[in-house]
Scaffold this active site. Structure first.
Site, PDB file in Angstrom:
ATOM      1  N   TYR A   1      -6.509   6.738   3.657  1.00 23.01           N
ATOM      2  CA  TYR A   1      -6.664   5.695   2.643  1.00 23.01           C
ATOM      3  C   TYR A   1      -5.972   4.405   3.070  1.00 23.01           C
ATOM      4  O   TYR A   1      -6.569   3.322   3.075  1.00 23.01           O
ATOM      5  CB  TYR A   1      -6.122   6.129   1.263  1.00 23.01           C
ATOM      6  CG  TYR A   1      -5.842   4.912   0.425  1.00 23.01           C
ATOM      7  CD1 TYR A   1      -6.894   4.185  -0.126  1.00 23.01           C
ATOM      8  CD2 TYR A   1      -4.554   4.399   0.302  1.00 23.01           C
ATOM      9  CE1 TYR A   1      -6.674   3.000  -0.806  1.00 23.01           C
ATOM     10  CE2 TYR A   1      -4.324   3.225  -0.369  1.00 23.01           C
ATOM     11  CZ  TYR A   1      -5.380   2.530  -0.926  1.00 23.01           C
ATOM     12  OH  TYR A   1      -5.160   1.350  -1.569  1.00 23.01           O
TER      13      TYR A   1
ATOM     14  N   ASP B   1      -9.870   5.798  -2.477  1.00 25.66           N
ATOM     15  CA  ASP B   1      -8.669   6.182  -3.210  1.00 25.66           C
ATOM     16  C   ASP B   1      -9.090   6.858  -4.510  1.00 25.66           C
ATOM     17  O   ASP B   1     -10.273   7.049  -4.772  1.00 25.66           O
ATOM     18  CB  ASP B   1      -7.799   4.957  -3.499  1.00 25.66           C
ATOM     19  CG  ASP B   1      -8.329   4.181  -4.687  1.00 25.66           C
ATOM     20  OD1 ASP B   1      -9.563   4.036  -4.776  1.00 25.66           O
ATOM     21  OD2 ASP B   1      -7.545   3.747  -5.533  1.00 25.66           O
TER      22      ASP B   1
ATOM     23  N   GLU C   1       0.818  -1.209   0.000  1.00 24.19           N
ATOM     24  CA  GLU C   1       0.000   0.000   0.000  1.00 24.19           C
ATOM     25  C   GLU C   1       0.856   1.264   0.000  1.00 24.19           C
ATOM     26  O   GLU C   1       0.545   2.235  -0.681  1.00 24.19           O
ATOM     27  CB  GLU C   1      -0.965   0.008   1.186  1.00 24.19           C
ATOM     28  CG  GLU C   1      -2.084  -1.035   1.099  1.00 24.19           C
ATOM     29  CD  GLU C   1      -2.981  -0.839  -0.123  1.00 24.19           C
ATOM     30  OE1 GLU C   1      -2.955   0.247  -0.729  1.00 24.19           O
ATOM     31  OE2 GLU C   1      -3.713  -1.781  -0.466  1.00 24.19           O
TER      32      GLU C   1
END
Length: 322
Positions: free
Chosen positions: A128, A146, A45
């Site tokens: 996020y 996102d 991520e």
DNA sequence: CAAACGTGGAT
DNA sequence: TATCCAAGTTT
């Protein structure tokens, strides 16, 4: 507004269509493997922030092999993390990931927090990423928002070509309203909408013919009206960012610490012999990048790099931390 | 809240 | 060649 009613007939239809599409069309990415650790998900991520999947893949594999757990990374120097980051861009992410690993190793017994709030407290983890890790690593029901999801929501529900320039409260509310109630479905929905935005409902030329929810798309129904604003691009040529990037490239490639005097300009003729083999950044910037920044700009960028911790001033000069 | 923050492939 | 844009966060 049926689409805003959680549990409504339309949302149920959308959930089914997207989840089915995802099951059939999702890319086979290593961090989606059921055996991938929460740490692996977190690393992915962070690397994927503003960086395309194809460029992340090889670096993620190297990191997972070299640092399989947060404690493994925490045991290394931050400079190694920056070097191993390679050319993914935004190298401060590497520093923050190293800092996060340190927090996880020292304050969480080596295990990632499994709640959004716990994740949010980690360096480099914003709204996020906290939601994404809670959902994809721990199966939690979290509202993931996102750029892909925002674009899909803008078109599918709001009828706009693009999401707002900056994330709005209305977008957060809409994402929450659309999120399925149960954990398992919410995770697939998050992943599915994100993947839909990445593969089909793309920024430039959306492939509506391949979209599982095209029939329900408000933007399509409205005749695909153009964006109501013009996204402002990021300047690059001549900017500090360009100079910082070039200096960083020299630091990464340097075989040893780079004396600051060399970073700032051509080497004084009389001192060159004493430092044979060291890197002279001024000439390197010109040779490798065709850059000749003004002394003030180069100084400013070096000071910034030092302040950010991307370079460390040693007794004798400047180098990546070691 | 706007601005800063890297990089390279695609159009 | 120039511009766009990619799983954002921090200040």
């Amino acid at each position: 507004m049926p689409a805003r009613t959680r549990g409504g007939a339309l949302t149920a239809k959308l959930h089914g269509a997207v989840v089915r599409w995802f099951a059939a069309e999702a890319r086979d990415l290593p961090w989606r493997d059921p055996d991938c650790s929460p740490w692996g998900v977190l690393v992915s991520e962070i690397m994927l922030q503003q960086t395309p999947v194809v460029r992340v893949l090889p670096v993620w594999r190297e990191w997972m092999e070299r640092w399989p757990t947060p404690a493994d990374l925490a045991a290394e120097s931050p400079g190694e993390a920056v070097r191993a980051w390679g050319r993914l861009g935004y190298p401060r992410r590497a520093l923050r990931l190293h800092a996060a690993a340190t927090v996880i190793a020292t304050e969480h017994g080596g295990e990632l927090p499994d709640s959004e709030d716990g994740l949010l407290a980690l360096p480099g983890v914003g709204g996020y990423t906290a939601a994404a890790v809670a959902a994809f690593a721990f199966g939690r029901r979290a509202s993931v928002v996102d750029t892909n999801i925002r674009r899909v929501h803008a078109r599918l529900v709001s009828g706009a070509a693009l999401p707002a320039p900056t994330l709005t409260a209305a977008e957060r509310r809409l994402a929450e309203a659309l999120l399925p109630d149960d954990d398992a479905t919410s995770v697939r929905w998050n992943a599915g909408v994100m993947e839909l935005g990445a593969l089909v409902c793309t920024a430039r030329s959306p492939k509506c013919a391949a979209c599982p929810v095209a029939d329900d798309c408000a933007w399509r129904a409205a005749g695909q009206p153009p964006p109501s604003y013009v996204p402002k691009g990021q300047a690059w040529h001549g900017t500090d960012r360009q100079v910082r990037g070039a200096v960083l490239a020299v630091l990464r490639a340097a075989p040893r610490p780079v004396p600051r005097i060399f970073l700032e300009g051509p080497a004084p003729a009389d001192s060159a012999p004493a430092l044979t083999g060291s890197v002279s950044t001024g000439p390197e910037l010109a040779r490798l990048h065709g850059l000749a920044p003004a002394p003030e700009q180069l100084e400013r960028c070096i000071v910034g790099l030092l302040a950010d911790g991307l370079a460390v001033e040693l007794a004798s000069g400047l180098a990546l931390p070691h």
